[in-house]
Design an enzyme around this catalytic site. Structure first.
Site, PDB file in Angstrom:
ATOM      1  CB  CYS A   1      -0.919  -0.007   1.215  1.00  0.00           C
ATOM      2  SG  CYS A   1      -1.868   1.509   1.416  1.00  0.00           S
TER       3      CYS A   1
ATOM      4  CG  ASP B   1      -1.872  -3.992  -1.572  1.00  0.00           C
ATOM      5  OD1 ASP B   1      -2.661  -4.182  -0.633  1.00  0.00           O
ATOM      6  OD2 ASP B   1      -1.480  -2.862  -1.923  1.00  0.00           O
TER       7      ASP B   1
END
Length: 277
Positions: free
Chosen positions: A184, A191
């Site tokens: 992120c 992620d």
């Protein structure tokens, strides 16, 4: 300009349970596009959509009975803004104690608010309880790059890992990897994603492509930005005639984000959820 660091990400948040459209936090796409050689005013080398799936959508009917649904949001890639994901979650949660006349009324409200936030026309699809059994799963089609026994120590995006045999006859290939990981932009949280690359052109070196995808492992950027970086790097370094890049990221906060970018007319992906999602 709304900046990522001003978003709710990484900050304590009060969870409102009554409808509040102001919770949506738009972030302009252009600053990150400028970083990958796409200055404002220049025609984009791609088009496509960001497909968001929401698994935690609930509201009250007019009698106060809770309702639940799945929701899909199709956001065109040419909208000026994306929506920061935590703000999206907070916005959806604001419906939890809100009375709404029907799923159709909710759909219209979601369409209006998301279109306002992104600056474009957002399609909204709801799957209510009666239709949950129609949902299908499936993996991305293509030749799995992860089969390759490579060695690497590069964990920041490095386009020089990409190459293609320009002297060879053009091929049409679909390549897939489940080893995409980025972080992120604001919080640094991981992620996890699967990515599919379809192209027509000189054969792309598969080991180099896999190393390149792995090189995002320590990179901080939003999902949409990573996919656009992959697209522009592959176009610049490998020069395919046709290219489509599609990533499906695992969910966080009840949402998954699945960006798709292409430079040729092809149907949008069918939005099948994969096993990791």
């Amino acid at each position: 300009m709304t900046l990522p660091e001003h978003s709710p990400l990484g900050k304590p948040s009060a969870y409102k349970t009554e409808y509040d459209a102001s919770l949506l936090f738009p972030i302009p796409r252009q600053p990150k596009r400028a970083e990958i050689g796409l200055p404002e005013g220049r025609a984009l080398p791609f088009f496509g959509v960001d497909i968001w799936n929401a698994y935690e959508v609930s509201w009250l009917n007019l009698k106060g009975k809770p309702q639940v649904a799945l929701a899909t949001f199709i956001i065109p890639a040419d909208t000026p803004n994306i929506v920061e994901s935590k703000s999206f979650k907070l916005y959806l949660n604001s419906f939890n104690q809100t009375k709404i006349a029907s799923p159709e009324a909710l759909q219209q409200l979601l369409h209006h608010d998301l279109s306002e936030a992104t600056g474009g026309t957002v399609q909204v699809r709801l799957v209510t309880e009666a239709d949950l059994g129609t949902q299908k799963m499936g993996e991305l089609d293509g030749l799995l790059l992860d089969r390759l026994d490579i060695e690497t120590d590069i964990y920041e995006p490095d386009p020089t890992l990409l190459s293609a045999e320009q002297e060879e006859s053009p091929v049409e290939e679909t390549l897939v990897s489940h080893l995409l990981k980025s972080n992120c932009l604001v919080t640094g949280q991981p992620d996890w994603g699967s990515v599919q690359i379809r192209y027509v052109g000189a054969p792309i070196d598969q080991e180099g492509l896999l190393k390149y995808l792995i090189s995002f492992r320590n990179h901080n950027e939003f999902h949409e930005q990573c996919v656009e970086r992959i697209f522009t790097d592959v176009m610049r370094m490998c020069k395919p005639v046709k290219l489509a890049v599609y990533a499906r990221y695992t969910r966080r906060g009840g949402l998954d984000i699945n960006p798709f970018r292409t430079n040729y007319n092809t149907p949008w992906p069918d939005n099948r959820r994969n096993a990791r999602q």
